[in-house]
Design a protein around this motif. Structure first.
Motif, PDB file in Angstrom:
ATOM      1  N   SER A  99     -22.723   9.651  46.354  1.00 53.42           N
ATOM      2  CA  SER A  99     -21.684   9.810  47.361  1.00 53.42           C
ATOM      3  C   SER A  99     -20.829  10.999  46.948  1.00 53.42           C
ATOM      4  O   SER A  99     -21.153  11.726  46.001  1.00 53.42           O
ATOM      5  CB  SER A  99     -20.830   8.537  47.454  1.00 53.42           C
ATOM      6  OG  SER A  99     -20.106   8.342  46.227  1.00 53.42           O
ATOM      7  N   THR A 100     -19.700  11.196  47.654  1.00 50.25           N
ATOM      8  CA  THR A 100     -18.832  12.332  47.310  1.00 50.25           C
ATOM      9  C   THR A 100     -18.223  12.153  45.935  1.00 50.25           C
ATOM     10  O   THR A 100     -17.849  13.142  45.295  1.00 50.25           O
ATOM     11  CB  THR A 100     -17.718  12.467  48.359  1.00 50.25           C
ATOM     12  OG1 THR A 100     -16.997  11.219  48.455  1.00 50.25           O
ATOM     13  CG2 THR A 100     -18.299  12.830  49.721  1.00 50.25           C
ATOM     14  N   ARG A 101     -18.065  10.935  45.460  1.00 56.40           N
ATOM     15  CA  ARG A 101     -17.444  10.680  44.156  1.00 56.40           C
ATOM     16  C   ARG A 101     -18.453  10.266  43.100  1.00 56.40           C
ATOM     17  O   ARG A 101     -18.208  10.407  41.902  1.00 56.40           O
ATOM     18  CB  ARG A 101     -16.375   9.580  44.277  1.00 56.40           C
ATOM     19  CG  ARG A 101     -15.181  10.005  45.111  1.00 56.40           C
ATOM     20  CD  ARG A 101     -14.137   8.883  45.197  1.00 56.40           C
ATOM     21  NE  ARG A 101     -13.673   8.509  43.859  1.00 56.40           N
ATOM     22  CZ  ARG A 101     -13.880   7.315  43.295  1.00 56.40           C
ATOM     23  NH1 ARG A 101     -14.571   6.397  43.954  1.00 56.40           N
ATOM     24  NH2 ARG A 101     -13.427   7.054  42.078  1.00 56.40           N
ATOM     25  N   THR A 102     -19.615   9.763  43.515  1.00 56.59           N
ATOM     26  CA  THR A 102     -20.575   9.206  42.555  1.00 56.59           C
ATOM     27  C   THR A 102     -21.916   9.927  42.691  1.00 56.59           C
ATOM     28  O   THR A 102     -22.425  10.093  43.808  1.00 56.59           O
ATOM     29  CB  THR A 102     -20.773   7.703  42.797  1.00 56.59           C
ATOM     30  OG1 THR A 102     -19.514   7.064  42.765  1.00 56.59           O
ATOM     31  CG2 THR A 102     -21.678   7.108  41.731  1.00 56.59           C
ATOM     32  N   THR A 103     -22.478  10.354  41.528  1.00 59.61           N
ATOM     33  CA  THR A 103     -23.768  11.045  41.530  1.00 59.61           C
ATOM     34  C   THR A 103     -24.604  10.535  40.358  1.00 59.61           C
ATOM     35  O   THR A 103     -24.111  10.428  39.229  1.00 59.61           O
ATOM     36  CB  THR A 103     -23.601  12.571  41.383  1.00 59.61           C
ATOM     37  OG1 THR A 103     -22.741  13.045  42.432  1.00 59.61           O
ATOM     38  CG2 THR A 103     -24.950  13.279  41.452  1.00 59.61           C
ATOM     39  N   ARG A 141     -16.238  11.182  39.947  1.00 60.05           N
ATOM     40  CA  ARG A 141     -15.189  12.167  40.121  1.00 60.05           C
ATOM     41  C   ARG A 141     -13.909  11.506  40.650  1.00 60.05           C
ATOM     42  O   ARG A 141     -13.928  10.406  41.206  1.00 60.05           O
ATOM     43  CB  ARG A 141     -15.624  13.258  41.100  1.00 60.05           C
ATOM     44  CG  ARG A 141     -16.658  14.224  40.527  1.00 60.05           C
ATOM     45  CD  ARG A 141     -17.020  15.251  41.568  1.00 60.05           C
ATOM     46  NE  ARG A 141     -17.767  16.364  41.000  1.00 60.05           N
ATOM     47  CZ  ARG A 141     -18.259  17.363  41.709  1.00 60.05           C
ATOM     48  NH1 ARG A 141     -18.088  17.377  43.037  1.00 60.05           N
ATOM     49  NH2 ARG A 141     -18.922  18.345  41.136  1.00 60.05           N
ATOM     50  N   ASN A 142     -12.783  12.280  40.492  1.00 64.96           N
ATOM     51  CA  ASN A 142     -11.487  11.857  41.034  1.00 64.96           C
ATOM     52  C   ASN A 142     -11.205  10.388  40.697  1.00 64.96           C
ATOM     53  O   ASN A 142     -10.988   9.550  41.567  1.00 64.96           O
ATOM     54  CB  ASN A 142     -11.457  12.072  42.557  1.00 64.96           C
ATOM     55  CG  ASN A 142     -10.043  11.965  43.126  1.00 64.96           C
ATOM     56  OD1 ASN A 142      -9.074  12.082  42.383  1.00 64.96           O
ATOM     57  ND2 ASN A 142      -9.955  11.734  44.418  1.00 64.96           N
ATOM     58  N   ILE A 143     -11.199  10.116  39.411  1.00 64.57           N
ATOM     59  CA  ILE A 143     -11.129   8.735  38.919  1.00 64.57           C
ATOM     60  C   ILE A 143      -9.750   8.135  39.189  1.00 64.57           C
ATOM     61  O   ILE A 143      -8.716   8.795  39.034  1.00 64.57           O
ATOM     62  CB  ILE A 143     -11.460   8.708  37.421  1.00 64.57           C
ATOM     63  CG1 ILE A 143     -12.951   9.014  37.224  1.00 64.57           C
ATOM     64  CG2 ILE A 143     -11.091   7.380  36.784  1.00 64.57           C
ATOM     65  CD1 ILE A 143     -13.374   9.096  35.793  1.00 64.57           C
TER      66      ILE A 143
END
Length: 1039
Positions: free
Chosen positions: A464-468, A478-480
């Motif tokens: 997703s936009t935050r999880t790869t 990202r952006n934790i």
């Protein structure tokens, strides 16, 4: 080869057990199974034919687990050790019993095998050394004429390896020593004589010596009778080279090389070597004039064309040949043990240097690999596609050229196993910064490569936009935020099984820069502080690091300039002291915890003197000026104000500032004229920039140029002369130094005339170093005055004349003799001669002094001794004469041309010799502050002069002052000081001079003493005292 004692069966068994135990212990020290690794490989072996050793051993030993089995090949064929009783194995070593030259020479290789695979050793060559006997046939007699060259053939018998050759004449050990006339070729063994002499007649034999390990064998040929025929006047002839080295010689790098060259000729030629396409290296200069050019440790730079030249007074001869250097293979890149997954691809490369260029082949378990199906062999590259378990084994890359073969070995293990996190589990606790990102690795051990997915709790994660989730299994978030805390599990699965591993993410406060460093602008040598403060999660440690232009600052190595200012955790200020130009740049402060980091940067500008200008080029060249151009250097943040130009000549290493046009060169200029240079002079130039902060470093020097020629401008100096032969005028001057010659074709014009005459004469002398010209004319009278002036000239014209100087023509000997010559005897060995001065002292030249000639009555005048006065004294003493001898004496005047006519001679008889005996029976007595010394009177013999009195010299032993007392009595009193010893010398004196001395030592403690003979006194005297007394008394004895 190394010889060993014969081993018994029991000894062989013990060695085998020891070898097996050694391998077993080594194998147990390493976990797991592994293929054979060579620890010792067979070496080239030279076996002396007929050796009493009776066997040869080729060594081989590997480290392996399980324990390996050994086998051998000879010339590529397997050796059946069980069927041939001459072969046996001791561990991995091959023993050949009773080896013979007909059966056993060749290439041997050792093979070692275990369950992992097989490796094969490098080739080892077994050769046999031998030296056969010379032929028994009689040699023919050789006859040659004296002065011709000759060759005596050796006709060496079969042998290996190459022996050393010598020759002897008539019988051993009359060996011939090679010299300019004799040469023994170490290639053919032949003896060459450049120019035969009748003394060379004799019986000659060629003598060979073979060195094999510690065994030395020698044989010699049947005698060759040589007769050199006498021909009287030998014919001279030019050199003829009879021993020539090949037109092409191949040598291996690192080995030694000898080139032979020898010539016949009369006179005996000299040999000289040269390299036509370069200079001879210093390592061979010792043999540059010898028949054998020895080149040790040849390298590729030694390649080229070499020439040998033979020369004598009748001519030259030469021969040429090229040396070509080859090299054995040498590894540049080798393969190494590799573990690979089933289904993966393998790419192996090896690389070797050598000349000719080596080629490669590949072996697997000792068998040749070729391109087939999944296997691709491309010279030194091997590729195996989609590995399977059966591809496991021992691989070898073999590089070879015609000079040798080398092997690189490696083990390939192809793995197949279920995923396993035991060695690399997911990190148990994973801290992450709020607002930042985190990477969580998932690296299970598995083959083939497993499929991987992640879960948070029970939720399967997808991209997703935050999880790869990356292809290698790593998870990035990202952006934790606090919502991301929890358990994360990595699942791995392949055809062999599955496994998982879990870690916990803990979210922390982010690190932030609260006070960033500011840009700074400072001058060279000043100090500056760059501030850097930060905030961070209080549960974690904070560290500060600095970098300049992306290069980390190491405070331990760079502590001379870089310092940390504060030890507080949230302050990371950087102080730079004594800032240098090199410290300019972008400085980055990084505040870092284990979870995240924050950075801030600032620019530091360091102002200082300019950098060196670049590209100094001479654009135009005249006789006394040049036009220079350059490019601006770095101004170091302060504008360039002016430039200075310096120059140096080939005569000096000193750089000097030169005059320029314009006189002051502005900072924006890039060209200028340099003036007032010396014509025809080699110059280098450099440019220096200045600004308000100082003077910068100079540029690199320009290329060396030579100014154009011009006529001389400086006149020769120190015009002088005189002397020489009769009717000559010798004119001298100081040569003009190189810096004032101004051009090639340099020389001098000498202009002169006899004083009082009108016409000038001119003479031209070539050569800058010339300093002398002699004009001869039979009409020139002696000691005539000439006016002389000199000027210089070169290809461009003539320079100014020097000032005129007066030079006298050659002098003649004085024409007038001294008068009123008289001689008086002073002592037995000295006379004094006096005379009246010569009046006409300047008629024929400058009178230098007078010459006294004297000879004994019975001698001829021609054998007279001479003494010259250093000036115009009218008397002189002559010493070193014989006692009681009549001498004839005459006096002459002399000048630079020689001595004039003699005066009327006079005679004088020297006085009798002084007494030869020293005073005897010396005694002394001390009384108070005096000591009285007495001795027996000295009686003169009939041929000695009478004793008129005595001279007593004395000195305190620790003082240098010497005192003398003269007396007619045979006693004397001298002052005496307490606690002091005196050295005393007594001698008789008379009209013949002073006699022999008696020497004594007197001390206070001696009281009354007596010396009955002079030998006793000699023992007492101090040697140094004697020397001082003798030298000091010379003047005293004349009183």
């Amino acid at each position: 080869m190394v010889f060993r004692m014969r081993l018994s069966v029991s000894a062989i068994f013990v060695l085998s057990v020891i070898s097996w135990l050694t391998d077993w212990v080594a194998a147990q020290s390493v976990k797991g199974d592994f293929g054979p690794v060579f620890e010792e490989q067979p070496k080239n072996t030279l076996y002396p034919e007929g050796s009493t050793e009776g066997k040869v051993t080729l060594n081989c030993h590997v480290r392996a687990n399980p324990h390996p089995k050994y086998s051998w090949k000879v010339n590529g064929t397997n050796i059946n050790i069980e069927r041939d009783s001459r072969y046996s194995l001791i561990g991995g070593n091959l023993v050949i019993s009773n080896p013979t030259r007909s059966k056993d020479p060749g290439s041997y290789q050792c093979l070692a095998t275990n369950s992992i695979g097989t490796v094969i050793s490098r080739e080892a060559f077994l050769r046999f050394g031998y030296l056969s006997q010379f032929s028994t046939e009689e040699r023919e007699q050789v006859k040659v004429n004296e002065g011709t060259g000759l060759m005596l053939p050796c006709n060496a018998p079969p042998h290996y390896p190459a022996p050393t050759y010598r020759w002897f004449i008539d019988e051993i050990p009359n060996f011939i020593t090679p010299d300019d006339r004799h040469f023994i070729s170490q290639v053919t063994g032949n003896l060459y004589i450049a120019k035969a002499k009748t003394s060379d007649t004799g019986i000659y034999s060629c003598y060979l010596t073979s060195h094999i390990d510690y065994a030395t064998t020698s044989v010699f040929s049947k005698a060759i009778p040589l007769t050199v025929l006498f021909v009287g006047e030998t014919r001279m002839h030019s050199p003829h080279i009879r021993v020539k080295f090949p037109s092409e010689t191949y040598a291996l790098a690192g080995q030694s090389l000898n080139l032979e060259c020898f010539a016949f000729g009369n006179p005996v030629p000299t040999i000289k070597w040269r390299k036509l396409d370069g200079s001879l290296p210093s390592k061979i200069l010792e043999s540059i004039n010898k028949p054998i050019l020895h080149i040790p440790d040849v390298q590729f730079e030694d390649e080229g064309v070499y020439e040998c030249e033979a020369e004598n007074s009748r001519g030259k001869d030469s021969t040429q040949g090229r040396i070509i250097i080859h090299a054995q293979p040498e590894w540049l890149q080798i393969i190494s043990d590799t573990e690979a997954d089933v289904g993966a691809d393998l790419d192996w490369k090896c690389a070797a240097a050598g000349k000719p260029r080596p080629t490669c082949r590949w072996l697997r378990n000792g068998q040749l690999l070729t391109s087939k199906n999944r296997i691709v062999v491309n010279n030194c590259a091997l590729r195996i596609l989609k590995l399977v378990k059966d591809d496991s084994g021992m691989y070898q890359c073999v590089a070879e050229n015609k000079h040798g073969t080398i092997y690189a070995n490696a083990e390939l293990k192809v793995q197949e196993l279920a995923p396993d996190f035991q060695s690399k589990p997911v990190k148990r606790l994973i801290p992450a910064a709020r607002g930042g990102e985190v990477l969580i690795e998932c690296k299970p051990r598995a083959a083939p490569q497993p499929n991987i997915f992640w879960t948070k709790g029970t939720e399967i994660l997808s991209n997703s936009t935050r999880t790869t989730v990356f292809a290698n299994g790593t998870l990035r978030i990202r952006n934790i935020s606090r919502m991301d805390e929890g358990k994360y599990t990595c699942f791995a699965e392949n055809s062999k099984g599955k496994a998982n591993s879990t870690g916990i993410v803990s979210v922390r406060d982010a690190t932030k820069i609260t006070l960033a460093p500011s840009n700074a602008d400072i001058n060279l040598g000043e100090d500056v502080v760059l501030q850097c403060h930060a905030s961070h999660d209080p549960t974690m440690d904070l560290t500060f690091t600095w970098s300049v232009n992306d290069s980390p600052i190491d405070f331990d190595l760079m502590g001379e300039h870089f310092h940390r200012v504060s030890m507080r955790e949230t302050i990371g200020d950087l102080k730079i002291t004594n800032v240098q130009l090199k410290h300019s740049g972008i400085y980055t402060c990084t505040a870092q915890t284990v979870v995240d980091s924050a950075s801030a940067s600032a620019m530091l500008v360091v102002r200082g003197p300019p950098g060196p200008p670049g590209g100094v080029v001479v654009k135009e060249i005249n006789d006394s000026s040049v036009l220079l151009s350059w490019s601006r250097g770095y101004d170091n943040h302060s504008p360039i104000g002016k430039y200075i130009i310096q120059a140096r000549t080939s005569l000096s290493d000193e750089w000097k500032t030169v005059r320029t046009v314009p006189q002051h060169i502005e900072g924006n200029a890039e060209t200028a004229w340099v003036i007032n240079l010396t014509p025809w002079m080699d110059y280098e130039f450099r440019v220096i920039a200045k600004n308000i902060l100082g003077t910068g470093d100079p540029s690199l020097p320009s290329q060396t140029i030579r100014t154009r020629e011009a006529a001389p401008t400086v006149a020769p100096s120190n015009i002088s002369g005189g002397g020489g032969d009769q009717h000559e005028v010798t004119m001298l001057w100081m040569p003009v130094p190189r810096e004032y010659q101004n051009g090639d074709g340099f020389g001098y014009i000498i202009t002169f005339r006899k004083e009082g005459t009108k016409d000038w004469k001119n003479a031209k002398v070539l050569g800058a170093d010339s300093s002398r010209y002699v004009y001869r004319n039979d009409t020139i009278a002696s000691y005539s005055r000439f006016e002389v002036k000199v000027k210089a000239f070169n290809n461009k014209g003539q320079g100014p004349y020097s000032q005129s100087a007066i030079v006298y023509s050659a002098e003649e000997e004085p024409s007038v003799a001294p008068s009123e010559v008289s001689a008086q005897s002073l002592t037995s060995s000295e006379i004094e001669v006096s005379w009246r001065a010569v009046e006409q002292v300047t008629m024929n030249g400058i009178l230098l002094g007078y010459e006294i000639r004297y000879w004994r009555d019975n001698d001829k005048k021609a054998s007279a001794d001479r003494k010259r006065t250093p000036g115009l004294e009218l008397s002189a003493r002559v010493t070193g004469l014989r006692p009681s001898t009549l001498y004839h004496v005459e006096v002459r005047a002399y000048n630079s041309a020689g001595s004039g006519p003699p005066s009327l001679s006079t005679t004088v008889t020297t006085k009798k010799a002084p007494p030869n005996r020293p005073p005897g029976k010396i005694s002394w007595r001390s009384a108070g502050s005096w000591v009285k010394i007495k001795w027996d009177h000295v009686k003169a013999f009939e041929n000695e002069s009478a004793v008129d009195g005595y001279k007593v010299l004395y000195k305190a032993e620790d003082q240098s002052e010497i005192k003398m007392i003269e007396t007619r009595k045979n006693s004397v009193q001298i002052p005496f000081t307490n606690d002091m010893s005196y050295l005393v010398m007594i001698r008789a004196s008379g009209e013949g001079g002073d006699g022999a001395a008696a020497k004594i030592r007197i001390s206070k403690s001696s009281g009354t003493s007596m010396m009955v003979n002079n030998s006793g006194a000699q023992v007492l005297h101090n040697i140094l005292f004697t020397a001082i007394l003798t030298l000091t008394t010379i003047g005293c004895l004349e009183l």
